[in-house]
Design a protein around this motif. Structure first.
Motif, PDB file in Angstrom:
ATOM      1  N   ASP A  29       4.346 -16.045  22.636  1.00 13.20           N
ATOM      2  CA  ASP A  29       5.273 -15.619  21.523  1.00 13.20           C
ATOM      3  C   ASP A  29       5.024 -16.686  20.670  1.00 13.20           C
ATOM      4  OD1 ASP A  29       7.350 -15.523  19.875  1.00 13.20           O
ATOM      5  OD2 ASP A  29       8.907 -15.002  21.181  1.00 13.20           O
TER       6      ASP A  29
ATOM      7  N   ASP B 254       8.442 -21.866  27.365  1.00 13.40           N
ATOM      8  CA  ASP B 254       9.409 -21.055  26.703  1.00 13.40           C
ATOM      9  C   ASP B 254       8.488 -20.142  25.591  1.00 13.40           C
ATOM     10  OD1 ASP B 254      11.752 -22.207  27.681  1.00 13.40           O
ATOM     11  OD2 ASP B 254      12.044 -23.402  25.994  1.00 13.40           O
ATOM     12  N   HIS B 255       7.407 -20.484  25.261  1.00 13.47           N
ATOM     13  CA  HIS B 255       6.454 -19.666  24.552  1.00 13.47           C
ATOM     14  C   HIS B 255       5.966 -18.677  25.137  1.00 13.47           C
ATOM     15  CE1 HIS B 255       4.179 -23.051  25.579  1.00 13.47           C
ATOM     16  NE2 HIS B 255       3.285 -22.051  25.662  1.00 13.47           N
TER      17      HIS B 255
ATOM     18  N   SER C 179       7.624 -22.254  15.842  1.00 14.93           N
ATOM     19  CA  SER C 179       8.579 -22.534  15.304  1.00 14.93           C
ATOM     20  C   SER C 179       9.248 -24.005  15.911  1.00 14.93           C
ATOM     21  CB  SER C 179       9.966 -21.646  15.506  1.00 14.93           C
ATOM     22  OG  SER C 179      10.083 -21.288  17.013  1.00 14.93           O
ATOM     23  N   SER C 180      10.412 -24.237  15.900  1.00 15.01           N
ATOM     24  CA  SER C 180      10.960 -25.886  16.609  1.00 15.01           C
ATOM     25  C   SER C 180      10.840 -26.826  15.609  1.00 15.01           C
ATOM     26  CB  SER C 180      10.141 -25.891  17.993  1.00 15.01           C
ATOM     27  OG  SER C 180       8.819 -26.242  17.573  1.00 15.01           O
TER      28      SER C 180
ATOM     29  N   LYS D 111       7.981 -18.232  18.573  1.00 16.85           N
ATOM     30  CA  LYS D 111       8.696 -19.456  19.493  1.00 16.85           C
ATOM     31  C   LYS D 111       7.797 -20.529  19.605  1.00 16.85           C
ATOM     32  CE  LYS D 111      11.641 -17.339  22.597  1.00 16.85           C
ATOM     33  NZ  LYS D 111      11.808 -16.948  23.917  1.00 16.85           N
TER      34      LYS D 111
END
Length: 162
Positions: free
Chosen positions: A144, A127-128, A150-151, A147
């Motif tokens: 990214d 995802d990143h 974060s989380s 991303k």
């Protein structure tokens, strides 16, 4: 008749990425997220922190959590030498440091030089990954960093820094 995608590429400006290495791979992050690059110094370890959080450093009065990207990406045992650096990032309202093996340069990539990230399947969370930047024979894995940093893990990092 042009497609909306080609219009985006025609009007999108080039973007600058800070290139760094972890093991044998070269990565790139948006240069606008980078506050500074510092030589590695052993951070103060925090009890019960996730393994990838090496600890914290005091950066001009700000307590900054330090994330070792080699541990985070499961790229083997990290080693620290004269080339190891900490990239200080501004992500939202947070300041975070990430340990990388070395920083190489700032690379400008045009939209057509960025290819979509390959579908790897559920074995690895991608995802990143924004895409793959190609420049001559070089290939940068574009991350990214928002991303990635974060989380739920960032909640743990915030707890460490508090």
């Amino acid at each position: 008749m042009s497609t909306p995608t080609s219009d985006v590429h025609a009007t999108s400006p080039a973007a600058e990425y800070l290139a760094f290495t972890l093991g044998q791979e070269e990565y790139g992050i948006d240069i606008q997220k980078v506050s500074e690059i510092r030589s590695y110094e052993t951070p103060t370890r925090i009890a019960n922190a996730p393994e990838f959080v090496k600890g914290v450093v005091n950066l001009r009065g700000i307590i900054v959590p330090i994330v070792d990207m080699r541990i985070k990406f499961k790229l083997g045992t990290p080693s620290y030498d004269q080339f190891t650096v900490v990239i200080i990032l501004n992500i939202g309202h947070r300041v975070v440091g990430m340990v990388v093996d070395r920083v190489s340069d700032v690379t400008t990539l045009l939209p057509e030089q960025i290819k979509p990230a390959p579908e790897i399947g559920s074995a690895m969370n991608t995802d990143h990954i924004v895409g793959l930047g190609t420049l001559d024979e070089r290939m940068l894995i574009l991350v990214d960093i928002d991303k990635l940093m974060s989380s739920a893990e960032m909640g743990l990092i915030d707890a460490v820094a508090a």
